[in-house]
Design an enzyme around this catalytic site. Structure first.
Site, PDB file in Angstrom:
ATOM      1  N   ARG A 135       0.787  -1.234   0.000  1.00  0.00           N
ATOM      2  CA  ARG A 135       0.000   0.000   0.000  1.00  0.00           C
ATOM      3  C   ARG A 135       0.823   1.291   0.000  1.00  0.00           C
ATOM      4  O   ARG A 135       0.250   2.374  -0.046  1.00  0.00           O
ATOM      5  CB  ARG A 135      -0.976   0.052   1.198  1.00  0.00           C
ATOM      6  CG  ARG A 135      -2.049  -1.008   1.138  1.00  0.00           C
ATOM      7  CD  ARG A 135      -3.282  -0.566   1.879  1.00  0.00           C
ATOM      8  NE  ARG A 135      -3.019  -0.306   3.288  1.00  0.00           N
ATOM      9  CZ  ARG A 135      -3.799   0.438   4.062  1.00  0.00           C
ATOM     10  NH1 ARG A 135      -4.876   1.019   3.551  1.00  0.00           N
ATOM     11  NH2 ARG A 135      -3.509   0.614   5.340  1.00  0.00           N
ATOM     12  N   ASP A 136       2.147   1.201   0.054  1.00  0.00           N
ATOM     13  CA  ASP A 136       2.931   2.438   0.014  1.00  0.00           C
ATOM     14  C   ASP A 136       4.263   2.226  -0.711  1.00  0.00           C
ATOM     15  O   ASP A 136       5.325   2.597  -0.213  1.00  0.00           O
ATOM     16  CB  ASP A 136       3.182   2.956   1.436  1.00  0.00           C
ATOM     17  CG  ASP A 136       3.678   4.408   1.443  1.00  0.00           C
ATOM     18  OD1 ASP A 136       3.581   5.084   0.395  1.00  0.00           O
ATOM     19  OD2 ASP A 136       4.157   4.863   2.492  1.00  0.00           O
TER      20      ASP A 136
END
Length: 258
Positions: free
Chosen positions: A90-91
């Site tokens: 997610r990042d």
């Protein structure tokens, strides 16, 4: 509370990961006053730091940059397809890719990672770094593997260009490419490095084509990280890949999702 959740999340995620291109967690301390994580020391710094430093960027040649893309692809393929349940980072960004003394890339910072559960909702709060987040987050908060795929595509172009792709991200994610349709890929490559040799240029075209496909505005049209890793690791000839390819021509590579 957000910091506590992030801290606990990183521990639970990393204790389940064993891959040479993912940072190793050696231990942690959880205390009311001080909490910390103990990682292996990666003295090479982050991809962002290297690309923002002219001297260090010059030391990261074309083949080394291709290897960075391959390493990140392998790590994400492992997380998405070899872990049960799958893990979504997610990042993914250039700040969260770290180098060891051998210039090998490692994915780091799992504070926002999520286990993908097949039995429950995978809707989540907003997470990620602006400029790397998949466009569908503008209208949905459902987390899935294709979010990481998009971020990987942005990082891939950043590695080739030597800087964040910026407007190219907007153009590649839209249906209109009139502003950049005739732009040559060679004109987008990091000007600090010497002109790539023929074999290097052909590999760079493949990497660029994969990166662009990962940034497709339709998540279902993006390849899986397993497909990406396999394409990057497969030995192949490049008879039809010309370094004089335009940005528009990068879109003719299609993938069939399993």
């Amino acid at each position: 509370m957000r910091d506590i959740r992030s801290f606990s999340n990183e521990i639970s995620t990393l204790t389940n990961l064993r891959h040479r291109n993912i940072v190793k967690l050696y231990g942690f301390c959880a205390h009311n006053r001080h909490s910390f994580l103990i990682y292996e020391y990666l003295q090479g710094g982050s991809l962002a730091q290297i690309l923002n430093n002219d001297e260090k960027a010059l030391q990261l040649g074309w083949l080394e940059r291709i290897n960075v893309v391959k390493a990140v692809a392998k790590a994400l393929s492992y997380m998405h397809h070899d872990c049960l349940p799958p893990i979504i980072h997610r990042d993914i960004s250039s700040n969260n890719i770290l180098f060891d003394s051998e210039n090998e890339a490692h994915v780091s910072d799992f504070g926002t990672a999520r286990f993908l559960s097949p039995d429950s909702s995978n809707w989540t709060a907003f997470a990620g770094t602006m400029g790397y987040i998949a466009p569908e987050f503008a209208y949905t908060a459902e987390v899935n593997c294709k979010c990481d795929v998009y971020s990987f595509g942005v990082v891939t172009l950043e590695v080739l260009m030597g800087k964040h792709p910026g407007d190219v991200v907007t153009y590649t994610s839209s249906s209109s490419l009139t502003a950049t349709a005739g732009m040559l890929l060679m004109d987008l490559l990091d000007p600090r490095l010497s002109t790539p040799k023929r074999h290097e240029a052909q590999q760079l075209v493949l990497v660029a084509k994969i990166g662009v496909s990962c940034m497709n505005s339709n998540p279902q049209c993006r390849p899986t990280m397993q497909q990406v890793s396999m394409m990057l690791s497969k030995e192949r000839d490049f008879p039809n890949f010309s370094p004089e390819i335009t940005l528009w021509q990068l879109f003719d590579l299609e993938f069939q999702n399993p």
